[in-house]
Design an enzyme around this catalytic site. Structure first.
Site, short mmCIF file in Angstrom:
data_model
loop_
_atom_site.label_atom_id
_atom_site.label_comp_id
_atom_site.label_asym_id
_atom_site.label_seq_id
_atom_site.Cartn_x
_atom_site.Cartn_y
_atom_site.Cartn_z
N LYS A 49 0.90 -1.08 0.05
CA LYS A 49 -0.04 -0.14 -0.01
C LYS A 49 0.85 1.19 0.10
O LYS A 49 0.69 2.13 -0.71
CB LYS A 49 -0.95 0.01 1.31
CG LYS A 49 -2.21 -1.09 0.93
CD LYS A 49 -2.65 -1.28 2.38
CE LYS A 49 -3.86 -2.35 2.09
NZ LYS A 49 -4.43 -2.89 3.48
N GLN A 93 -4.81 -1.50 9.40
CA GLN A 93 -4.60 -2.79 9.00
C GLN A 93 -5.01 -3.88 10.10
O GLN A 93 -4.66 -3.70 11.01
CB GLN A 93 -3.14 -3.03 8.72
CG GLN A 93 -2.95 -4.32 8.10
CD GLN A 93 -3.38 -4.61 6.52
OE1 GLN A 93 -3.33 -3.71 5.75
NE2 GLN A 93 -3.95 -5.63 6.23
N ASP A 116 -11.08 2.83 4.03
CA ASP A 116 -11.39 1.56 3.99
C ASP A 116 -13.07 1.20 3.83
O ASP A 116 -13.52 0.14 3.79
CB ASP A 116 -11.06 0.59 5.23
CG ASP A 116 -9.66 -0.14 4.69
OD1 ASP A 116 -9.70 -0.51 3.50
OD2 ASP A 116 -8.88 -0.64 5.38
#
Ligand code: NAD
Length: 285
Positions: A49, A93, A116
């Site tokens: 990422k 994460q 997200d």
């Protein structure tokens, strides 16, 4: 023989378009990624990422925490990132270390920076058919992939296998919003085959290698494999018995090279969209 859906190609094209937009913008989007676990795959995902963010010209900040990290330290960081005008997207994460409460952390992210799309406000908007600030990356990527291949969704029988908050449920919601007739199956579903056999579209997101066998698939069905499992020899396998199912399906995604590249491309697109939203009254960017 099925058309192999090329997720890498579709993702590359999305990223190239995005890169042009970023180059033309005076201000650059900022993405913050928080890693608080020791999981090897998570470390690879975070590193990818970061690399992709930098390749697009984004500002990227990665925060790595060790096992001694407290919930309070993460809360403090989230508050700081929420206030930081250089940061447009915040990604935590998952999973976190067991002693940390991921739900509480996600709820503290400003929904306008929730890149997200996991914050309950964004999940709620998605469920109401409203536009979330950001839509979960993997489900968004799946829909984009199907549309890139002009695959009709309206009125189709779709089955999503797996009911996680990050893949299965939001994928079922997006398909419903696209007017598909959706069945959401999971590990307690009885006679999965009788459901998949009737499906025009099968989306499997279980992490159970080769769960979807050729005799479970209707001729001409579209098969999307979200699962990724790393085997002992380090190779990656999906949920679908690819070699056999591709002889029956009309379209199929490979693993790797299918849904995976779309997930990261959509994360980048989400960062860009949050940046635009946060700067919409600023004529300078
Ligand atoms: P999860 O473990 O949170 O959820 C798995 C779901 O699958 C559960 O709802 C469970 O009920 C269901 N399930 C498990 N075994 C089953 C079986 N035999 N029959 C029916 N249902 C079954 O996982 P997740 O986070 O949703 O991820 C699922 C898979 O997708 C994993 O392999 C993960 O690595 C992969 N993944 C891929 C991407 C990508 O970008 N390609 C992104 C996220 C997750």
């Amino acid at each position: 023989m099925a058309v192999i859906i090329d997720g890498k190609k579709v993702a590359t094209s999305l990223l190239e378009n995005l890169k042009l937009k970023v180059q033309q913008s005076e201000k650059k989007p900022g993405l913050a990624v928080i890693l608080a676990n020791n999981d090897a795959s998570s470390k690879i995902y975070v590193s990818n990422k970061e690399k992709q963010s930098l390749a697009l010209g984004f500002k990227s900040s990665v925060y790595i925490f060790d096992k001694s990290t407290t919930q309070g330290q993460l809360i403090k960081l989230i508050h700081e990132l929420n206030e930081n005008e250089q940061i447009n997207g915040i990604l935590v994460q998952l999973p976190l270390f067991d002693h940390l409460d991921a739900n509480q952390i996600i709820e503290l992210i400003n929904p306008k920076k929730d890149v997200d799309g996991f914050h309950p406000i964004n999940v709620g908007k998605l469920n109401c058919g409203l536009k979330p600030y950001a839509t979960c990356c993997t489900p968004k990527g799946i829909i984009k992939l199907l549309k890139a291949y002009n695959i009709e969704l309206e009125g189709k029988n779709a089955v999503v296998i797996g009911r996680s908050n990050i893949v299965g449920k939001p994928t079922a919601t997006l398909l419903t919003n696209e007017n598909a007739t959706v069945t959401l199956a999971h590990s307690k579903t009885k006679d999965l085959k009788s459901i998949t056999k009737n499906a025009d579209i099968i989306i499997s997101a279980t992490g159970s290698p080769k769960l979807i066998k050729a005799d479970m698939v209707k001729k001409g069905a579209v098969v999307v494999d979200v699962g990724i499992v790393r085997q002992f020899d380090k190779s990656l396998v999906g949920d679908v018995d690819f070699e056999k199912v591709k002889k029956i399906a009309s379209y199929i995604t490979p693993v790797p090279g299918g849904v995976g590249p779309m997930t990261i491309a959509c994360l980048m697109e989400n960062t860009w969209e949050l940046f635009l939203e946060q700067n919409k009254n600023n004529a300078k960017f």
